[in-house]
Design a protein around this motif. Structure first.
Motif, PDB file in Angstrom:
ATOM      1  N   UNK A 140       0.813  -1.211   0.000  1.00  0.00           N
ATOM      2  CA  UNK A 140       0.000   0.000   0.000  1.00  0.00           C
ATOM      3  C   UNK A 140       0.845   1.258   0.000  1.00  0.00           C
ATOM      4  N   UNK A 141       1.923   1.254   0.781  1.00  0.00           N
ATOM      5  CA  UNK A 141       2.799   2.423   0.831  1.00  0.00           C
ATOM      6  C   UNK A 141       3.463   2.657  -0.521  1.00  0.00           C
ATOM      7  N   UNK A 142       3.893   1.589  -1.187  1.00  0.00           N
ATOM      8  CA  UNK A 142       4.522   1.733  -2.504  1.00  0.00           C
ATOM      9  C   UNK A 142       3.523   2.253  -3.527  1.00  0.00           C
ATOM     10  N   UNK A 143       2.305   1.747  -3.465  1.00  0.00           N
ATOM     11  CA  UNK A 143       1.265   2.205  -4.389  1.00  0.00           C
ATOM     12  C   UNK A 143       1.004   3.695  -4.223  1.00  0.00           C
ATOM     13  N   UNK A 144       0.846   4.126  -2.977  1.00  0.00           N
ATOM     14  CA  UNK A 144       0.544   5.536  -2.714  1.00  0.00           C
ATOM     15  C   UNK A 144       1.721   6.439  -3.072  1.00  0.00           C
ATOM     16  N   UNK A 145       2.941   6.003  -2.739  1.00  0.00           N
ATOM     17  CA  UNK A 145       4.110   6.825  -3.030  1.00  0.00           C
ATOM     18  C   UNK A 145       4.305   6.998  -4.532  1.00  0.00           C
ATOM     19  N   UNK A 146       4.170   5.896  -5.284  1.00  0.00           N
ATOM     20  CA  UNK A 146       4.326   5.985  -6.738  1.00  0.00           C
ATOM     21  C   UNK A 146       3.235   6.864  -7.334  1.00  0.00           C
ATOM     22  N   UNK A 147       1.998   6.690  -6.873  1.00  0.00           N
ATOM     23  CA  UNK A 147       0.886   7.484  -7.393  1.00  0.00           C
ATOM     24  C   UNK A 147       1.092   8.963  -7.125  1.00  0.00           C
ATOM     25  N   UNK A 148       1.536   9.298  -5.905  1.00  0.00           N
ATOM     26  CA  UNK A 148       1.769  10.704  -5.565  1.00  0.00           C
ATOM     27  C   UNK A 148       2.834  11.311  -6.472  1.00  0.00           C
ATOM     28  N   UNK A 149       3.889  10.545  -6.719  1.00  0.00           N
ATOM     29  CA  UNK A 149       4.932  11.056  -7.594  1.00  0.00           C
ATOM     30  C   UNK A 149       4.473  11.177  -9.033  1.00  0.00           C
ATOM     31  N   UNK A 150       3.685  10.208  -9.504  1.00  0.00           N
ATOM     32  CA  UNK A 150       3.248  10.203 -10.904  1.00  0.00           C
ATOM     33  C   UNK A 150       2.248  11.303 -11.208  1.00  0.00           C
ATOM     34  N   UNK A 151       1.495  11.730 -10.204  1.00  0.00           N
ATOM     35  CA  UNK A 151       0.490  12.764 -10.454  1.00  0.00           C
ATOM     36  C   UNK A 151       1.113  14.094 -10.871  1.00  0.00           C
ATOM     37  N   UNK A 152       2.309  14.377 -10.376  1.00  0.00           N
ATOM     38  CA  UNK A 152       2.932  15.662 -10.687  1.00  0.00           C
ATOM     39  C   UNK A 152       3.172  15.845 -12.193  1.00  0.00           C
ATOM     40  N   UNK A 153       3.918  14.961 -12.859  1.00  0.00           N
ATOM     41  CA  UNK A 153       4.124  15.170 -14.297  1.00  0.00           C
ATOM     42  C   UNK A 153       2.845  15.023 -15.108  1.00  0.00           C
ATOM     43  N   UNK A 154       1.929  14.188 -14.644  1.00  0.00           N
ATOM     44  CA  UNK A 154       0.675  14.012 -15.372  1.00  0.00           C
ATOM     45  C   UNK A 154      -0.141  15.302 -15.367  1.00  0.00           C
ATOM     46  N   UNK A 155      -0.332  15.887 -14.204  1.00  0.00           N
ATOM     47  CA  UNK A 155      -1.106  17.124 -14.110  1.00  0.00           C
ATOM     48  C   UNK A 155      -0.369  18.293 -14.771  1.00  0.00           C
ATOM     49  N   UNK A 156       0.962  18.313 -14.634  1.00  0.00           N
ATOM     50  CA  UNK A 156       1.732  19.382 -15.258  1.00  0.00           C
ATOM     51  C   UNK A 156       1.643  19.337 -16.774  1.00  0.00           C
ATOM     52  N   UNK A 157       1.396  18.138 -17.314  1.00  0.00           N
ATOM     53  CA  UNK A 157       1.324  17.996 -18.767  1.00  0.00           C
ATOM     54  C   UNK A 157      -0.070  18.295 -19.315  1.00  0.00           C
ATOM     55  N   UNK A 158      -1.115  17.937 -18.599  1.00  0.00           N
ATOM     56  CA  UNK A 158      -2.457  18.044 -19.169  1.00  0.00           C
ATOM     57  C   UNK A 158      -3.198  19.322 -18.766  1.00  0.00           C
ATOM     58  N   UNK A 159      -2.814  19.982 -17.687  1.00  0.00           N
ATOM     59  CA  UNK A 159      -3.562  21.159 -17.239  1.00  0.00           C
ATOM     60  C   UNK A 159      -3.153  22.464 -17.913  1.00  0.00           C
ATOM     61  N   UNK A 160      -1.866  22.753 -18.101  1.00  0.00           N
ATOM     62  CA  UNK A 160      -1.496  24.043 -18.715  1.00  0.00           C
ATOM     63  C   UNK A 160      -1.854  24.094 -20.197  1.00  0.00           C
ATOM     64  N   UNK A 161      -1.821  25.289 -20.787  1.00  0.00           N
ATOM     65  CA  UNK A 161      -2.040  25.416 -22.230  1.00  0.00           C
ATOM     66  C   UNK A 161      -0.993  24.636 -23.022  1.00  0.00           C
ATOM     67  N   UNK A 162      -1.363  24.242 -24.223  1.00  0.00           N
ATOM     68  CA  UNK A 162      -0.483  23.409 -25.043  1.00  0.00           C
ATOM     69  C   UNK A 162       0.855  24.075 -25.311  1.00  0.00           C
ATOM     70  N   UNK A 163       0.882  25.387 -25.418  1.00  0.00           N
ATOM     71  CA  UNK A 163       2.109  26.093 -25.782  1.00  0.00           C
ATOM     72  C   UNK A 163       3.188  26.039 -24.700  1.00  0.00           C
TER      73      UNK A 163
END
Length: 238
Positions: free
Chosen positions: A157-180
Protein backbone atom coordinates in the motif's frame (compact mmCIF):
# COMPACT_ATOMS: atom_id res chain seq x y z
CA UNK A 1 24.26 20.22 32.89
CA UNK A 2 21.85 17.57 34.22
CA UNK A 3 18.42 16.87 32.82
CA UNK A 4 15.39 16.03 34.91
CA UNK A 5 14.42 12.49 33.97
CA UNK A 6 10.77 13.29 34.59
CA UNK A 7 10.72 15.97 31.89
CA UNK A 8 13.30 14.65 29.42
CA UNK A 9 12.03 13.60 26.04
CA UNK A 10 12.51 9.82 25.66
CA UNK A 11 14.75 8.71 22.84
CA UNK A 12 13.01 6.63 20.18
CA UNK A 13 13.51 2.89 20.31
CA UNK A 14 16.32 2.06 17.90
CA UNK A 15 14.46 -0.69 16.03
CA UNK A 16 11.34 1.44 15.71
CA UNK A 17 13.41 4.36 14.46
CA UNK A 18 15.14 2.17 11.87
CA UNK A 19 11.79 0.86 10.68
CA UNK A 20 10.37 4.37 10.28
CA UNK A 21 13.45 5.50 8.37
CA UNK A 22 13.13 2.52 6.04
CA UNK A 23 9.49 3.40 5.39
CA UNK A 24 10.39 7.01 4.68
CA UNK A 25 13.21 5.99 2.37
CA UNK A 26 10.91 3.60 0.50
CA UNK A 27 8.31 6.36 0.17
CA UNK A 28 10.85 8.81 -1.27
CA UNK A 29 12.16 6.21 -3.73
CA UNK A 30 8.63 5.21 -4.74
CA UNK A 31 7.68 8.82 -5.40
CA UNK A 32 10.90 9.30 -7.33
CA UNK A 33 10.10 6.29 -9.54
CA UNK A 34 6.60 7.62 -10.13
CA UNK A 35 7.94 11.01 -11.19
CA UNK A 36 10.60 9.68 -13.56
CA UNK A 37 8.60 6.93 -15.24
CA UNK A 38 5.43 8.99 -15.75
CA UNK A 39 7.39 12.07 -16.84
CA UNK A 40 9.26 10.00 -19.39
CA UNK A 41 6.00 8.55 -20.67
CA UNK A 42 4.03 11.78 -21.04
CA UNK A 43 6.97 13.73 -22.42
CA UNK A 44 7.55 10.98 -24.97
CA UNK A 45 3.92 11.04 -26.00
CA UNK A 46 4.04 14.86 -26.14
CA UNK A 47 6.80 14.53 -28.70
CA UNK A 48 4.42 12.67 -30.97
CA UNK A 49 1.13 14.45 -30.35
CA UNK A 50 -0.31 17.57 -28.72
CA UNK A 51 -3.70 15.97 -27.95
CA UNK A 52 -4.54 16.53 -24.29
CA UNK A 53 -6.86 13.50 -24.32
CA UNK A 54 -4.10 11.25 -25.63
CA UNK A 55 -1.64 12.61 -23.07
CA UNK A 56 -4.13 12.07 -20.24
CA UNK A 57 -4.92 8.53 -21.37
CA UNK A 58 -1.26 7.60 -21.67
CA UNK A 59 -0.40 9.21 -18.36
CA UNK A 60 -3.21 7.50 -16.45
CA UNK A 61 -2.34 4.16 -18.00
CA UNK A 62 1.29 4.61 -16.99
CA UNK A 63 0.32 5.71 -13.49
CA UNK A 64 -1.91 2.70 -12.89
CA UNK A 65 0.49 0.22 -14.46
CA UNK A 66 3.45 1.60 -12.53
CA UNK A 67 1.73 1.87 -9.16
CA UNK A 68 0.22 -1.60 -9.38
CA UNK A 69 3.54 -3.05 -10.52
CA UNK A 70 5.35 -1.37 -7.62
CA UNK A 71 2.75 -2.60 -5.14
CA UNK A 72 2.85 -6.17 -6.45
CA UNK A 73 6.64 -6.24 -6.48
CA UNK A 74 6.84 -4.88 -2.96
CA UNK A 75 4.24 -7.35 -1.71
CA UNK A 76 6.12 -10.32 -3.19
CA UNK A 77 9.48 -9.08 -1.93
CA UNK A 78 8.33 -8.36 1.63
CA UNK A 79 6.29 -11.57 1.78
CA UNK A 80 9.37 -13.58 0.85
CA UNK A 81 11.45 -11.78 3.45
CA UNK A 82 8.77 -12.24 6.11
CA UNK A 83 8.42 -15.95 5.31
CA UNK A 84 12.19 -16.39 5.63
CA UNK A 85 12.27 -14.55 8.94
CA UNK A 86 9.29 -16.50 10.25
CA UNK A 87 10.93 -19.80 9.28
CA UNK A 88 14.12 -18.77 11.09
CA UNK A 89 12.10 -17.83 14.19
CA UNK A 90 10.23 -21.15 14.09
CA UNK A 91 13.53 -23.03 13.96
CA UNK A 92 14.84 -20.99 16.87
CA UNK A 93 11.73 -21.80 18.91
CA UNK A 94 12.24 -25.49 18.19
CA UNK A 95 15.90 -25.36 19.25
CA UNK A 96 15.01 -23.50 22.45
CA UNK A 97 12.42 -26.14 23.26
CA UNK A 98 14.64 -29.13 22.53
CA UNK A 99 18.10 -27.96 23.62
CA UNK A 100 17.72 -25.01 26.00
CA UNK A 101 21.10 -25.52 27.70
CA UNK A 102 22.97 -25.58 24.40
CA UNK A 103 21.13 -22.47 23.27
CA UNK A 104 22.01 -20.69 26.50
CA UNK A 105 25.68 -21.56 26.02
CA UNK A 106 25.50 -20.37 22.42
CA UNK A 107 23.94 -17.06 23.46
CA UNK A 108 26.60 -16.49 26.11
CA UNK A 109 29.27 -17.18 23.48
CA UNK A 110 27.77 -14.60 21.18
CA UNK A 111 27.91 -11.99 23.93
CA UNK A 112 31.54 -12.90 24.56
CA UNK A 113 32.24 -12.21 20.89
CA UNK A 114 30.72 -8.75 21.41
CA UNK A 115 33.34 -8.02 24.07
CA UNK A 116 31.80 -9.14 27.38
CA UNK A 117 33.81 -11.22 29.83
CA UNK A 118 32.77 -14.89 30.08
CA UNK A 119 31.22 -14.35 33.51
CA UNK A 120 29.26 -11.28 32.50
CA UNK A 121 28.23 -12.85 29.19
CA UNK A 122 26.82 -15.86 31.04
CA UNK A 123 24.90 -13.60 33.43
CA UNK A 124 23.47 -11.50 30.63
CA UNK A 125 22.46 -14.59 28.67
CA UNK A 126 20.70 -16.06 31.71
CA UNK A 127 18.87 -12.83 32.51
CA UNK A 128 17.69 -12.26 28.93
CA UNK A 129 16.72 -15.89 28.48
CA UNK A 130 14.60 -15.73 31.61
CA UNK A 131 12.94 -12.55 30.35
CA UNK A 132 12.45 -13.41 26.66
CA UNK A 133 14.49 -16.29 25.31
CA UNK A 134 13.22 -16.07 21.72
CA UNK A 135 13.66 -12.31 21.56
CA UNK A 136 17.23 -12.50 22.86
CA UNK A 137 18.24 -15.23 20.41
CA UNK A 138 16.40 -13.65 17.47
CA UNK A 139 18.08 -10.29 17.98
CA UNK A 140 21.59 -11.60 18.66
CA UNK A 141 21.73 -14.56 16.26
CA UNK A 142 19.38 -13.52 13.47
CA UNK A 143 19.16 -9.74 13.68
CA UNK A 144 15.35 -10.01 13.78
CA UNK A 145 12.84 -8.38 16.10
CA UNK A 146 9.93 -10.88 16.36
CA UNK A 147 7.54 -8.04 17.21
CA UNK A 148 8.41 -5.89 14.17
CA UNK A 149 8.14 -8.15 11.15
CA UNK A 150 7.16 -6.09 8.12
CA UNK A 151 3.57 -6.42 6.91
CA UNK A 152 3.58 -7.07 3.12
CA UNK A 153 0.15 -5.44 2.70
CA UNK A 154 1.37 -2.27 4.39
CA UNK A 155 4.49 -2.25 2.22
CA UNK A 156 2.43 -2.75 -0.94
CA UNK A 157 0.00 0.00 0.00
CA UNK A 158 2.80 2.42 0.83
CA UNK A 159 4.52 1.73 -2.50
CA UNK A 160 1.27 2.21 -4.39
CA UNK A 161 0.54 5.54 -2.71
CA UNK A 162 4.11 6.83 -3.03
CA UNK A 163 4.33 5.99 -6.74
CA UNK A 164 0.89 7.48 -7.39
CA UNK A 165 1.77 10.70 -5.57
CA UNK A 166 4.93 11.06 -7.59
CA UNK A 167 3.25 10.20 -10.90
CA UNK A 168 0.49 12.76 -10.45
CA UNK A 169 2.93 15.66 -10.69
CA UNK A 170 4.12 15.17 -14.30
CA UNK A 171 0.67 14.01 -15.37
CA UNK A 172 -1.11 17.12 -14.11
CA UNK A 173 1.73 19.38 -15.26
CA UNK A 174 1.32 18.00 -18.77
CA UNK A 175 -2.46 18.04 -19.17
CA UNK A 176 -3.56 21.16 -17.24
CA UNK A 177 -1.50 24.04 -18.72
CA UNK A 178 -2.04 25.42 -22.23
CA UNK A 179 -0.48 23.41 -25.04
CA UNK A 180 2.11 26.09 -25.78
CA UNK A 181 3.76 25.85 -22.35
CA UNK A 182 2.82 22.41 -21.02
CA UNK A 183 6.13 20.80 -21.99
CA UNK A 184 8.23 23.51 -20.35
CA UNK A 185 6.14 23.48 -17.18
CA UNK A 186 6.38 19.70 -16.98
CA UNK A 187 10.16 19.64 -17.40
CA UNK A 188 10.76 22.38 -14.82
CA UNK A 189 8.35 20.92 -12.24
CA UNK A 190 9.73 17.40 -12.68
CA UNK A 191 13.34 18.49 -12.28
CA UNK A 192 12.42 20.50 -9.18
CA UNK A 193 10.60 17.52 -7.68
CA UNK A 194 13.52 15.22 -8.47
CA UNK A 195 15.88 17.65 -6.77
CA UNK A 196 13.65 17.53 -3.69
CA UNK A 197 13.56 13.72 -3.76
CA UNK A 198 17.33 13.61 -4.11
CA UNK A 199 17.70 15.92 -1.13
CA UNK A 200 15.29 13.81 0.92
CA UNK A 201 16.94 10.48 0.12
CA UNK A 202 20.38 11.93 0.87
CA UNK A 203 19.27 13.26 4.25
CA UNK A 204 17.62 9.98 5.19
CA UNK A 205 20.65 7.97 4.11
CA UNK A 206 23.16 10.50 5.47
CA UNK A 207 24.76 10.71 2.03
CA UNK A 208 26.24 13.75 0.24
CA UNK A 209 23.29 15.95 -0.70
CA UNK A 210 24.77 17.61 -3.78
CA UNK A 211 25.76 14.36 -5.47
CA UNK A 212 22.35 12.81 -4.76
CA UNK A 213 20.49 15.78 -6.22
CA UNK A 214 22.69 15.90 -9.32
CA UNK A 215 22.26 12.17 -9.97
CA UNK A 216 18.52 12.41 -9.55
CA UNK A 217 18.09 15.45 -11.76
CA UNK A 218 20.46 14.15 -14.44
CA UNK A 219 18.69 10.79 -14.57
CA UNK A 220 15.27 12.41 -14.92
CA UNK A 221 16.49 14.85 -17.57
CA UNK A 222 18.05 12.01 -19.55
CA UNK A 223 14.87 9.94 -19.36
CA UNK A 224 12.71 12.82 -20.57
CA UNK A 225 15.15 13.76 -23.30
CA UNK A 226 15.38 10.23 -24.69
CA UNK A 227 11.62 9.61 -24.63
CA UNK A 228 10.86 13.01 -26.16
CA UNK A 229 13.29 12.33 -29.00
CA UNK A 230 11.75 8.91 -29.55
CA UNK A 231 8.23 10.36 -29.56
CA UNK A 232 9.23 13.13 -31.95
CA UNK A 233 10.79 10.66 -34.39
CA UNK A 234 7.78 8.34 -34.23
CA UNK A 235 5.39 11.27 -34.67
CA UNK A 236 7.34 12.49 -37.69
CA UNK A 237 7.33 8.99 -39.18
CA UNK A 238 3.53 8.83 -38.89
Amino acid sequence: MTTDSSTATPEPHQNGLATRLNWLRAAVLGANDGIVSTAGLVVGVAGATSSARTLLTAGLAGLLAGSLSMAAGEYVSVSTQRDSEQAALDLERLELDRTPDAELTELAGLYEQKGLTPTLAAEVAEELTAHDALGAHAETELGIDPDELTNPWHAAGASFLAFTAGALLPLLAMVLPPASVRLYITVVSVLAALALCGWGSARLGRAPVRASILRNVAGGALAMGVTYLAGTLLGAAD
